[in-house]
Motif scaffolding. Structure first.
Motif, PDB file in Angstrom:
ATOM      1  N   THR A  43     134.214  14.848 -71.678  1.00 20.50           N
ATOM      2  CA  THR A  43     135.005  14.711 -70.447  1.00 20.50           C
ATOM      3  C   THR A  43     136.081  15.779 -70.365  1.00 20.50           C
ATOM      4  N   LEU A  44     136.728  16.067 -71.482  1.00 24.85           N
ATOM      5  CA  LEU A  44     137.768  17.090 -71.513  1.00 24.85           C
ATOM      6  C   LEU A  44     137.184  18.474 -71.206  1.00 24.85           C
ATOM      7  N   GLY A 104     125.004   7.821 -72.284  1.00 21.21           N
ATOM      8  CA  GLY A 104     124.151   8.540 -73.218  1.00 21.21           C
ATOM      9  C   GLY A 104     124.351   8.122 -74.661  1.00 21.21           C
ATOM     10  N   ALA A 105     125.531   7.624 -74.966  1.00 22.79           N
ATOM     11  CA  ALA A 105     125.816   7.220 -76.348  1.00 22.79           C
ATOM     12  C   ALA A 105     125.071   5.964 -76.758  1.00 22.79           C
ATOM     13  N   LEU A 146     130.882   9.165 -67.293  1.00 23.52           N
ATOM     14  CA  LEU A 146     129.880   8.105 -67.203  1.00 23.52           C
ATOM     15  C   LEU A 146     128.617   8.481 -67.969  1.00 23.52           C
ATOM     16  N   GLY A 147     128.178   9.734 -67.832  1.00 27.33           N
ATOM     17  CA  GLY A 147     126.988  10.175 -68.543  1.00 27.33           C
ATOM     18  C   GLY A 147     127.157  10.126 -70.048  1.00 27.33           C
ATOM     19  N   SER A 190     126.170  13.940 -59.937  1.00 27.75           N
ATOM     20  CA  SER A 190     124.827  13.778 -60.491  1.00 27.75           C
ATOM     21  C   SER A 190     124.534  14.804 -61.575  1.00 27.75           C
ATOM     22  N   VAL A 191     124.932  16.059 -61.342  1.00 27.73           N
ATOM     23  CA  VAL A 191     124.672  17.109 -62.325  1.00 27.73           C
ATOM     24  C   VAL A 191     125.500  16.901 -63.585  1.00 27.73           C
ATOM     25  N   SER A 192     126.771  16.548 -63.416  1.00 27.90           N
ATOM     26  CA  SER A 192     127.634  16.360 -64.585  1.00 27.90           C
ATOM     27  C   SER A 192     127.238  15.127 -65.382  1.00 27.90           C
ATOM     28  N   PHE A 193     126.599  14.153 -64.727  1.00 26.19           N
ATOM     29  CA  PHE A 193     126.080  13.004 -65.467  1.00 26.19           C
ATOM     30  C   PHE A 193     125.066  13.479 -66.502  1.00 26.19           C
TER      31      PHE A 193
END
Length: 241
Positions: free
Chosen positions: A47-48, A154-155, A149-150, A27-30
């Motif tokens: 992501t990297l 987001g894009a 996923l985020g 959830s936080v990394s999203f």
């Protein structure tokens, strides 16, 4: 019990223990992935970053430096200050590992030794290599997968939704800090100091020209140093902790 069965048992125990961390990290990394997308980073770069860092506060601060075109020196200083606690945590965890862990196993563990994984590892009576490996798999997958996923979502989000998610991200940090400052004077002090210094850098004519990355470094060091002087920890308290 055979060695293979023991390895599987300990590995699965580590996986089960880290499941709540996986959910929280996802959830936080999203939010991080979404924010990175709004700052113009391609999804694969975001992501990297998560795959190779696995650090929430450090990544958010680093993203600020990247967005403002900050220097490498500013980036290194901000990461050094924000992530310095991991070195101390790894030293403490290394003492508990004993001779069962070789150099390679210690390096692998140090890579994903976050606050939550450290707490889980220190709570276990006897650490084993397969348990620590299992403890790290799901958090890394959750942190990296949530970012991916985020960033993808987001894009393509409309500006209104992006703004809402940005506000929600600050709300998440408030939700983490408020319970701590309600019961701890040191936490309250360092939080108020950080807020005051941040406002100083934001609204003072000369200081507001300083990059956000460097401002974060100064605010963090000064607030932490002043709080440490006001609320020193005795040796007996350190041993209890």
């Amino acid at each position: 019990m055979s060695a293979q069965s023991m390895f599987k048992k300990e590995f699965l125990a580590g996986l089960r223990a880290s499941l709540p961390v996986f959910i929280g990290y996802f959830s936080v990394s999203f939010g991080f992935g979404t924010l990175a997308a709004t700052q113009g980073l391609p999804f694969w770069q975001a992501t990297l970053i998560s795959l190779t860092n696995v650090t929430s506060a450090g990544q958010f601060a680093g993203l600020t430096v990247i967005a403002e075109g900050g220097s490498l020196i500013t980036m290194m200083l901000s990461q050094l200050v924000i992530n310095s606690r991991y070195a101390l945590m790894s030293l403490a965890l290394g003492q508990k590992m004993g001779k069962r862990f070789g150099v390679l196993e210690r390096l692998i563990t140090a890579f994903y030794n976050t606050d939550e994984i450290f707490a889980l590892a220190m709570a276990k009576d006897a650490l084993t290599v397969p348990y620590m490996l299992g403890l790290g798999v799901l958090p890394i997958v959750g942190w990296t997968g949530g970012t991916l996923l985020g960033a993808l979502v987001g894009a393509v989000l409309p500006p209104v939704v992006e703004t809402a998610l940005g506000v929600a991200l600050y709300g998440m940090f408030v939700a983490i800090v408020v319970p701590q400052i309600k019961t701890s004077r040191p936490h309250l002090t360092v939080t108020l100091l950080a807020i005051g210094l941040a406002c100083l850098f934001r609204f003072t004519p000369y200081l507001r020209t300083m990059s956000s990355g460097l401002a974060i470094v100064i605010v963090t060091v000064v607030a932490a140093a002043v709080t440490a002087l006001l609320f020193p920890v005795s040796e007996s308290q350190e041993e209890t902790a």
